[in-house]
Design an enzyme around this catalytic site. Structure first.
Site, PDB file in Angstrom:
ATOM      1  N   ASP A 120     -29.122  67.097  -4.423  1.00 24.34           N
ATOM      2  CA  ASP A 120     -30.577  67.260  -4.302  1.00 24.34           C
ATOM      3  C   ASP A 120     -31.131  65.847  -4.139  1.00 24.34           C
ATOM      4  O   ASP A 120     -31.612  65.235  -5.081  1.00 24.34           O
ATOM      5  CB  ASP A 120     -31.124  67.945  -5.545  1.00 24.34           C
ATOM      6  CG  ASP A 120     -32.615  68.209  -5.460  1.00 24.34           C
ATOM      7  OD1 ASP A 120     -33.160  68.146  -4.346  1.00 24.34           O
ATOM      8  OD2 ASP A 120     -33.223  68.458  -6.509  1.00 24.34           O
ATOM      9  N   GLY A 172     -33.641  70.974 -13.496  1.00 18.62           N
ATOM     10  CA  GLY A 172     -34.136  72.281 -13.076  1.00 18.62           C
ATOM     11  C   GLY A 172     -33.107  73.069 -12.281  1.00 18.62           C
ATOM     12  O   GLY A 172     -32.877  74.260 -12.532  1.00 18.62           O
ATOM     13  N   LYS A 173     -32.468  72.424 -11.314  1.00 16.34           N
ATOM     14  CA  LYS A 173     -31.452  73.101 -10.507  1.00 16.34           C
ATOM     15  C   LYS A 173     -30.173  73.283 -11.309  1.00 16.34           C
ATOM     16  O   LYS A 173     -29.432  74.252 -11.095  1.00 16.34           O
ATOM     17  CB  LYS A 173     -31.207  72.336  -9.210  1.00 16.34           C
ATOM     18  CG  LYS A 173     -32.389  72.387  -8.234  1.00 16.34           C
ATOM     19  CD  LYS A 173     -32.063  71.694  -6.930  1.00 16.34           C
ATOM     20  CE  LYS A 173     -33.232  71.826  -5.946  1.00 16.34           C
ATOM     21  NZ  LYS A 173     -34.459  71.160  -6.410  1.00 16.34           N
ATOM     22  N   ASP A 204     -27.181  61.650 -12.992  1.00 19.95           N
ATOM     23  CA  ASP A 204     -28.347  61.000 -12.408  1.00 19.95           C
ATOM     24  C   ASP A 204     -28.381  59.549 -12.871  1.00 19.95           C
ATOM     25  O   ASP A 204     -27.738  59.185 -13.867  1.00 19.95           O
ATOM     26  CB  ASP A 204     -29.646  61.708 -12.829  1.00 19.95           C
ATOM     27  CG  ASP A 204     -30.774  61.475 -11.848  1.00 19.95           C
ATOM     28  OD1 ASP A 204     -30.973  62.316 -10.951  1.00 19.95           O
ATOM     29  OD2 ASP A 204     -31.439  60.438 -11.953  1.00 19.95           O
ATOM     30  N   CYS A 259     -27.588  64.724  -8.264  1.00 18.67           N
ATOM     31  CA  CYS A 259     -28.889  64.090  -8.493  1.00 18.67           C
ATOM     32  C   CYS A 259     -29.728  65.050  -9.326  1.00 18.67           C
ATOM     33  O   CYS A 259     -30.723  65.599  -8.866  1.00 18.67           O
ATOM     34  CB  CYS A 259     -29.582  63.773  -7.172  1.00 18.67           C
ATOM     35  SG  CYS A 259     -28.570  62.836  -6.014  1.00 18.67           S
ATOM     36  N   ALA A 260     -29.343  65.227 -10.577  1.00 18.10           N
ATOM     37  CA  ALA A 260     -29.861  66.333 -11.386  1.00 18.10           C
ATOM     38  C   ALA A 260     -31.285  66.137 -11.857  1.00 18.10           C
ATOM     39  O   ALA A 260     -31.978  67.110 -12.165  1.00 18.10           O
ATOM     40  CB  ALA A 260     -28.945  66.562 -12.589  1.00 18.10           C
ATOM     41  N   CYS A 308     -36.239  67.967  -0.291  1.00 21.98           N
ATOM     42  CA  CYS A 308     -37.550  68.628  -0.246  1.00 21.98           C
ATOM     43  C   CYS A 308     -38.405  67.901   0.789  1.00 21.98           C
ATOM     44  O   CYS A 308     -39.503  67.444   0.510  1.00 21.98           O
ATOM     45  CB  CYS A 308     -38.210  68.648  -1.624  1.00 21.98           C
ATOM     46  SG  CYS A 308     -38.282  67.061  -2.468  1.00 21.98           S
TER      47      CYS A 308
END
Length: 393
Positions: free
Chosen positions: A281, A214-215, A233, A209-210, A334
């Site tokens: 993510d 950033g990751k 994604d 899930c890019a 998050c």
């Protein structure tokens, strides 16, 4: 703009924020930008002051306020300097009427506060979710090292080994190091959960899930730009941003795969059973990011939370099909809600005894279930949950 006119402008923007929260519209920062795009007469000091008022009013209200004016009156109870600006003069807000409704304070809507408490996020922890976030950078080790990097400001070293912290609003985008790709804006907690993946040079790694990558960029640096790194994604617009970012950062191993919802495995078929690491993510409630997006408290519903939990479960099943026999899945949200963290991992492990959680040795965070949780109050980062899962041998 007079101080009163600034308050009125903030009221109008908060009205738009409330409407957008109910309808799933644009975020607050975009609404602020759009407001001033149509009012170019406003100077930089006016824009800055109005922005502070808008976010102050949003943070001051727990449940969704009835109006921007009610939200600003709530802020006036906290900041006495605002109340006299309701003077009805010029472009300022009308005088306060007796008995006029004032928005309720608090952390979030009652149902959401209850969910946080059930996840052991007490009032002190929850209150820190509404603080203003600092600006964190990750030093891109493909181009520089934290110890020897010369920046206009020194920055505070973070627990993340390549992280530096600056005051919110620091204009790092204007720094040569940013333009040259030596630094990236990335929360310290986000940097730490990337470390949890254990990605190493030469491996095949999928960032499932890019988003905007950033990751992915952090993983590329962790892999020393060697191996296979796939950023996938379902959002074409966000994924398209990775290419220019990767070029600036000197990342050459990252490729992108656009996913069709419900057909993810078909798009990633060539990697099935071959990935050394899969990072999820996952889409989530974002309760750990309220410092940056405080209006997100007003967007979340119990129904939406249930939908997100289901999506997370589906992504973990997809990752199982991609990972190699000795590979690992790193699950990240998050969020500080157990439904999206420790509880999600517990369900996964209970349903499939062929998997186990691996211990994590991270520079911040505390154990939560079979993983690690970071919080603004305890760790000074955005809120995250992370767990690394491996097949039993």
């Amino acid at each position: 703009m007079t101080p009163s006119a600034r308050v009125q402008a903030a009221i109008e923007i908060v009205d738009e924020v409330i409407a957008a929260a109910k309808a799933g519209g644009a975020p607050a920062d975009r609404l602020i930008a759009n407001y001033f795009k149509a009012r170019r007469y406003a100077g930089s000091k006016d824009r800055r002051a109005v922005r502070e008022l808008v976010y102050g009013a949003i943070r001051a209200c727990g449940p969704v306020p009835g109006s921007g004016r009610a939200a600003m009156l709530r802020l006036a109870e906290i900041d006495p300097a605002i109340a006299p600006l309701f003077d009805g003069e010029g472009h300022g807000p009308a005088q306060v009427r007796e008995g006029e409704p004032v928005a309720d304070g608090g952390i979030a809507p009652d149902w959401l506060v209850a969910r946080l408490l059930a996840s052991d996020i007490d009032h002190t922890e929850a209150a820190a979710l509404l603080d203003r976030a600092p600006l964190d950078l990750r030093v891109n080790t493909l181009k520089a090292e934290r110890a020897g990097l010369d920046l206009p400001e020194p920055g505070e070293p973070l627990a993340a080994p390549h992280g530096l912290r600056f005051d919110a609003g620091t204009q790092v985008e204007q720094w040569p190091a940013y333009r040259d790709g030596a630094i990236e804006v990335q929360d310290g907690g986000s940097q730490i959960v990337c470390l949890a993946s254990g990605a190493e040079p030469g491996e095949t790694v999928i960032d499932l899930c890019a988003g905007a990558g950033g990751k992915t960029l952090a993983l590329a640096a962790q892999m020393e730009n060697r191996g296979v790194l796939v950023a996938s994604d379902t959002d074409r617009t966000r994924l398209s941003r990775l290419g220019p970012r990767a070029a600036r950062a000197g990342v050459t191993i990252a490729s992108t795969v656009l996913l069709d919802p419900g057909k993810e495995l078909a798009a990633l078929a060539e990697y099935a059973g071959k990935a050394d690491r899969v990072l999820i993510d996952a889409p989530c409630s974002g309760t750990g990011t309220w410092r940056r997006n405080p209006e997100a408290r007003w967007r979340l519903t119990e129904k939406r939370l249930d939908q997100l939990v289901q999506v997370q479960s589906q992504l973990m099943e997809i990752a199982k099909e991609l990972v190699a026999p000795n590979g690992t899945i790193t699950f990240v949200t998050c969020s500080l809600l157990d439904e999206e963290g420790a509880g999600q991992v517990e369900r996964f492990l209970s349903a499939d005894p062929g998997w186990r959680a691996e211990p994590l040795a991270l520079p911040a965070g505390r154990e939560r279930g079979e993983g690690t949780r970071l919080t603004p109050h305890h760790d000074g980062t955005d809120g995250f949950f992370v767990a690394r899962l491996a097949q039993t041998r």
